[in-house]
Design a protein around this motif. Structure first.
Motif, PDB file in Angstrom:
ATOM      1  N   TYR A  94       0.832  -1.205   0.000  1.00 39.50           N
ATOM      2  CA  TYR A  94       0.000   0.000   0.000  1.00 39.50           C
ATOM      3  C   TYR A  94       0.869   1.258   0.000  1.00 39.50           C
ATOM      4  O   TYR A  94       0.612   2.206  -0.753  1.00 39.50           O
ATOM      5  N   ILE A  95       1.931   1.253   0.839  1.00 40.22           N
ATOM      6  CA  ILE A  95       2.807   2.430   0.899  1.00 40.22           C
ATOM      7  C   ILE A  95       3.539   2.604  -0.438  1.00 40.22           C
ATOM      8  O   ILE A  95       3.686   3.724  -0.934  1.00 40.22           O
ATOM      9  N   ILE A 103      -2.222   8.597  -2.854  1.00 41.33           N
ATOM     10  CA  ILE A 103      -2.754   7.952  -1.653  1.00 41.33           C
ATOM     11  C   ILE A 103      -4.203   7.509  -1.845  1.00 41.33           C
ATOM     12  O   ILE A 103      -4.636   6.512  -1.275  1.00 41.33           O
ATOM     13  N   PHE A 110      -6.430  -0.843  -1.578  1.00 33.80           N
ATOM     14  CA  PHE A 110      -6.081  -1.507  -0.318  1.00 33.80           C
ATOM     15  C   PHE A 110      -7.335  -2.004   0.405  1.00 33.80           C
ATOM     16  O   PHE A 110      -7.442  -3.177   0.780  1.00 33.80           O
ATOM     17  N   ILE A 111      -8.315  -1.112   0.567  1.00 29.71           N
ATOM     18  CA  ILE A 111      -9.536  -1.506   1.290  1.00 29.71           C
ATOM     19  C   ILE A 111     -10.277  -2.592   0.521  1.00 29.71           C
ATOM     20  O   ILE A 111     -10.657  -3.631   1.084  1.00 29.71           O
ATOM     21  N   PHE A 114      -8.397  -5.899   0.598  1.00 29.00           N
ATOM     22  CA  PHE A 114      -8.416  -6.493   1.927  1.00 29.00           C
ATOM     23  C   PHE A 114      -9.775  -7.120   2.218  1.00 29.00           C
ATOM     24  O   PHE A 114      -9.882  -8.225   2.737  1.00 29.00           O
ATOM     25  N   VAL A 147      -5.326  19.787   3.650  1.00 26.50           N
ATOM     26  CA  VAL A 147      -4.013  19.144   3.778  1.00 26.50           C
ATOM     27  C   VAL A 147      -3.740  18.420   2.467  1.00 26.50           C
ATOM     28  O   VAL A 147      -4.465  17.508   2.103  1.00 26.50           O
ATOM     29  N   LEU A 149      -2.472  15.788   0.153  1.00 27.59           N
ATOM     30  CA  LEU A 149      -1.920  14.440   0.258  1.00 27.59           C
ATOM     31  C   LEU A 149      -1.386  14.037  -1.111  1.00 27.59           C
ATOM     32  O   LEU A 149      -1.796  14.591  -2.131  1.00 27.59           O
TER      33      LEU A 149
ATOM     34  N   ALA B 393      -9.699  -2.721   9.741  1.00 22.55           N
ATOM     35  CA  ALA B 393      -8.232  -2.755   9.772  1.00 22.55           C
ATOM     36  C   ALA B 393      -7.598  -1.881   8.684  1.00 22.55           C
ATOM     37  O   ALA B 393      -6.767  -1.025   9.002  1.00 22.55           O
ATOM     38  N   PRO B 394      -7.976  -2.054   7.409  1.00 18.40           N
ATOM     39  CA  PRO B 394      -7.325  -1.193   6.403  1.00 18.40           C
ATOM     40  C   PRO B 394      -7.619   0.290   6.617  1.00 18.40           C
ATOM     41  O   PRO B 394      -6.755   1.133   6.354  1.00 18.40           O
ATOM     42  N   ILE B 395      -8.818   0.599   7.116  1.00 19.14           N
ATOM     43  CA  ILE B 395      -9.137   2.017   7.320  1.00 19.14           C
ATOM     44  C   ILE B 395      -8.247   2.606   8.412  1.00 19.14           C
ATOM     45  O   ILE B 395      -7.733   3.726   8.275  1.00 19.14           O
ATOM     46  N   ILE B 397      -5.274   1.576   9.194  1.00 19.34           N
ATOM     47  CA  ILE B 397      -3.921   1.688   8.635  1.00 19.34           C
ATOM     48  C   ILE B 397      -3.818   2.914   7.732  1.00 19.34           C
ATOM     49  O   ILE B 397      -2.840   3.665   7.773  1.00 19.34           O
ATOM     50  N   ILE B 398      -4.871   3.152   6.947  1.00 17.20           N
ATOM     51  CA  ILE B 398      -4.858   4.323   6.060  1.00 17.20           C
ATOM     52  C   ILE B 398      -4.802   5.613   6.872  1.00 17.20           C
ATOM     53  O   ILE B 398      -4.044   6.535   6.556  1.00 17.20           O
ATOM     54  N   LEU B 399      -5.592   5.669   7.965  1.00 18.22           N
ATOM     55  CA  LEU B 399      -5.571   6.872   8.802  1.00 18.22           C
ATOM     56  C   LEU B 399      -4.180   7.078   9.398  1.00 18.22           C
ATOM     57  O   LEU B 399      -3.683   8.207   9.467  1.00 18.22           O
ATOM     58  N   ALA B 401      -1.367   6.094   8.055  1.00 18.91           N
ATOM     59  CA  ALA B 401      -0.474   6.515   6.974  1.00 18.91           C
ATOM     60  C   ALA B 401      -0.665   8.000   6.672  1.00 18.91           C
ATOM     61  O   ALA B 401       0.308   8.747   6.502  1.00 18.91           O
ATOM     62  N   ILE B 402      -1.924   8.436   6.634  1.00 19.23           N
ATOM     63  CA  ILE B 402      -2.183   9.856   6.351  1.00 19.23           C
ATOM     64  C   ILE B 402      -1.586  10.721   7.456  1.00 19.23           C
ATOM     65  O   ILE B 402      -0.944  11.737   7.188  1.00 19.23           O
ATOM     66  N   TYR B 405       2.178  10.762   7.053  1.00 18.46           N
ATOM     67  CA  TYR B 405       2.585  11.537   5.880  1.00 18.46           C
ATOM     68  C   TYR B 405       2.496  13.033   6.155  1.00 18.46           C
ATOM     69  O   TYR B 405       3.402  13.793   5.815  1.00 18.46           O
ATOM     70  N   SER B 406       1.408  13.452   6.790  1.00 15.13           N
ATOM     71  CA  SER B 406       1.164  14.888   6.871  1.00 15.13           C
ATOM     72  C   SER B 406       2.045  15.599   7.893  1.00 15.13           C
ATOM     73  O   SER B 406       2.003  16.816   7.980  1.00 15.13           O
ATOM     74  N   VAL B 414       6.234   7.567   6.128  1.00 11.84           N
ATOM     75  CA  VAL B 414       5.273   6.460   6.166  1.00 11.84           C
ATOM     76  C   VAL B 414       6.021   5.126   6.238  1.00 11.84           C
ATOM     77  O   VAL B 414       5.600   4.206   6.936  1.00 11.84           O
TER      78      VAL B 414
END
Lengths: 160, 504
Positions: A94-95, A103, A110-111, A114, A147, A149, B393-395, B397-399, B401-402, B405-406, B414
């Motif tokens: 994903y990264i 992103i 990714f979602i 998964f 922000v 991204l 879980a993926p959500i 992880i995404i939060l 990562a964001i 990153y920010s 990340v």
């Protein structure tokens, strides 16, 4: 198959020992003694490295001597560790995706992936949930929080 | 009572519609963060911190501290309904909370725990209101040697009072220091511990470490343990709430004991988790129904929650007055202060009155708002947990990562986050405490600066740390705390020599 808790405890301690050693070596050239009246740049890092190494030897010895029943059980069942990898590896992918696709697209894939692979959801459901989530994220970060991204080719197509 | 006036001023700062809206938002987000496994107080605050970079400091801290209160409240929901502690500090709540839910008394358990939390937090805020200004005033006399001694005290007490193996606490803390060192040395301008790699020249931001260690690490541990959210439903209605409130005064002694334990553990960095276990243990010892603890006693829910909230709240006292955080979340908030351009420490009370008293006022309001929100929205948050884990879980992880990153708008961060996640997983499983690492990472530079400034002033004479009563007392106290476990066991042996021989 699998490794014992005690073994992992020991191996991590050994690894930490080398981290401490690396810190000591890296800070040696900075001046680990006192320069005039004040400690040099390497004074603290060198001692931090030394303490890390010494304490990790202690942990390693404790791990070897530890005969408690918990210490002799498996660190992790292979079947359970597969689950951990099933989260860790897709996260790395994903990264990587963030770098090339941006992103938002990467998150959507990714979602959906998964849900489909780990959750056995139907494709339609997976795509709906991932699309909806990413739309909310896009609105929140691009319009509400302002922000920026990382974006990829798809967003560029729409002029972002 | 010259604290009342500034407090009223604080209320006037906070009671704008914008700040109150942020307060509601913070509490709601906080409960979500507390309810979800993998998100907790420290990383919830860390993920949202970058969004506040451009906000006014007072508004920012109001929102972030409300996330903290919300997370503390939220942890109890999962403990009681699902037997899964959403936060480490609510582990003890599962002992009696879940049995109560199994008996169909989840409503009572939730009301009791929320009310206990509220009262504990209230005691903590009162303590802050009246004690923090005095501590800050006293600390205005501190120079670099005193500050270094106080830092030493904090670090030593984390090692000496920690629940984990002292050796592992030391390693964890020292790794934090090593991470703090990475990047440019502020005194000499030299690059340190970058191993010749430009990626490390900026240093490692503590936010990245917190998000990785607590967020990703927690997710990995959660998935390995294989959680199934088969929870009990909550029957929370006004009737149950008022009935439970009517019974609460019976537990006044437990409430007072737990509040005091919590305040003590919060001000000294014992942490909310230790406080909750101690609150539970002591309540059990003193209770007339101690045999029934663990089978569904309301008192067994009230005791740990009160202590955890009192501790979580009073952890902000040393952060505000001395610039020393009493918990991992407080450490993240402290890092936030520095990012917003405020210098933490006793001068805050002089130079940024609006900020300090606004924050304190928001603690009163935030906890009242929090109590009302949790009591009225439990079913909603319980529903969140019924969302299948492959979606959650993926959500999360995404939060994460964001958030990572920010911080610096860099994908490199990340990757660091993922690395910290792997470390967090290993450390959690092996019993390395994570709080000392975060604390050292946030305070490392400041402690080193204080030491070097002291040495410049004293011309390299270490005896400056014993040069006057004040700094000497703190230094000695620090060393005593460091060896506290050894001292305790030594005293025990001297008192009962026979027992000492029996224990190898």
């Amino acid at each position: 198959m699998g490794v014992l808790y005690r073994t992992v405890d020991f191996l991590v301690a050994v690894l930490i020992f080398f981290v401490g050693l690396a810190v000591m070596i890296e800070s040696y050239d900075l001046g680990i003694g006192w320069i005039k009246d004040s400690p040099g740049s390497g004074y603290f890092p060198f001692r931090i490295g030394a303490i890390i190494s010494l304490a990790s030897i202690g942990i390693a010895v404790q791990a070897l001597l530890n005969n408690a029943s918990e210490a002799r059980t498996l660190f992790v069942e292979w079947s359970r560790f597969k689950l951990v990898l099933a989260v860790f590896i897709p996260t790395a992918a994903y990264i990587l995706g963030i770098v090339f696709l941006g992103i938002y697209v990467s998150s959507a894939v990714f979602i959906a992936g998964f849900m489909r692979l780990a959750g056995k959801f139907k494709w339609l459901m997976s795509i709906a949930v991932s699309g909806g989530t990413v739309a909310i994220l896009f609105w929140l970060f691009e319009f509400e929080f302002l922000v920026p991204l990382p974006k990829g080719p798809l967003e560029a197509l729409f002029g972002y | 009572m010259d604290n009342i006036l500034p407090l009223l001023h604080g209320f006037s700062v906070v009671l704008t519609s914008y700040n109150v809206a942020l307060m509601f938002l913070g509490i709601l987000l906080g409960i979500v963060v507390g309810v979800l496994p993998g998100l907790g107080g420290p990383n919830g605050v860390a993920i949202l911190l970058p969004l506040t970079f451009t906000m006014e400091p007072t508004s920012a801290i109001v929102m972030l501290s409300c996330i903290y209160w919300g997370a503390l409240f939220g942890g109890a929901i999962t403990s009681i309904l699902f037997n899964i502690p959403g936060e480490p500090s609510s582990v003890a709540t599962t002992f009696d909370g879940y049995p109560l839910a199994q008996q169909g008394r989840a409503g009572e358990a939730l009301t009791a725990s929320f009310s206990g939390s509220f009262l504990g937090a209230l005691v903590g805020v009162l303590l802050i209101t009246f004690l923090a200004p005095l501590v800050a005033k006293f600390a205005l006399r501190f120079g670099p040697p005193e500050f270094f001694a106080v830092y030493l005290l904090t670090f030593c007490s984390f090692i000496g009072m920690g629940q984990e193996s002292p050796m592992k606490s030391i390693v964890s803390m020292m790794l934090g220091f090593a991470l703090a060192v990475i990047g440019m040395d502020t005194m000499s301008g030299q690059m340190r511990l970058t191993f010749g790699w430009t990626g490390l020249m900026q240093g490692v931001d503590f936010l990245i470490a917190v998000i990785g260690l607590f967020g990703i690490g927690e997710i990995l541990v959660t998935i390995e343990e294989g959680l199934a959210f088969k929870g009990k439903s909550a029957n929370l209605n006004p009737k149950v709430v008022f009935q439970t409130w009517a019974r609460l005064p019976k537990y006044w002694a437990t409430l007072i004991r737990s509040s005091l334990i919590g305040c003590w553990m919060g001000v000294t960095p014992g942490g909310a988790t230790a406080a909750s276990f101690m609150g539970y243990g002591i309540a059990q010892k003193f209770s007339s129904r101690r045999d029934r603890f663990g089978t569904g006693e309301i008192e067994g829910v009230v005791a740990p929650e009160t202590a955890a909230h009192a501790s979580g709240t009073s952890a902000l006292l040393p952060m505000l007055a001395l610039g020393i955080p009493g918990s991992a979340t407080a450490a993240v908030l402290l890092g936030g202060l520095m990012i917003w351009g405020l210098e933490p420490g006793p001068l805050l009370f002089v130079e940024h009155k609006d900020f300090v008293w606004g924050l304190i006022a928001s603690m009163y309001l935030g906890n009242i708002v929090g109590l009302i929100i949790v009591l009225s929205t439990v079913p909603l948050f319980a529903a969140i947990l019924r969302v299948p884990f492959p979606i959650i879980a993926p959500i999360i992880i995404i939060l994460c990562a964001i958030g990572a990153y920010s911080v610096h708008n860099s994908v490199m961060d990340v990757w660091f986050m993922l690395g910290f996640g792997a470390v967090g997983y290993l450390f959690k499983k092996l019993g390395f405490p994570l709080a000392p690492l975060v604390l050292a990472l946030v305070l490392g530079d400041k402690a080193e600066d204080a030491f070097r400034q002291t040495m410049l002033a004293s011309k390299g004479d270490l005896s400056i740390f014993w040069s006057n009563g004040l700094v000497g007392t703190i230094t000695v106290l620090a060393i005593v705390l460091l060896f506290w476990p050894a001292i305790v066991s030594l005293c025990r042996r001297m008192r009962s020599p026979k027992l000492g021989q029996a224990v190898p």
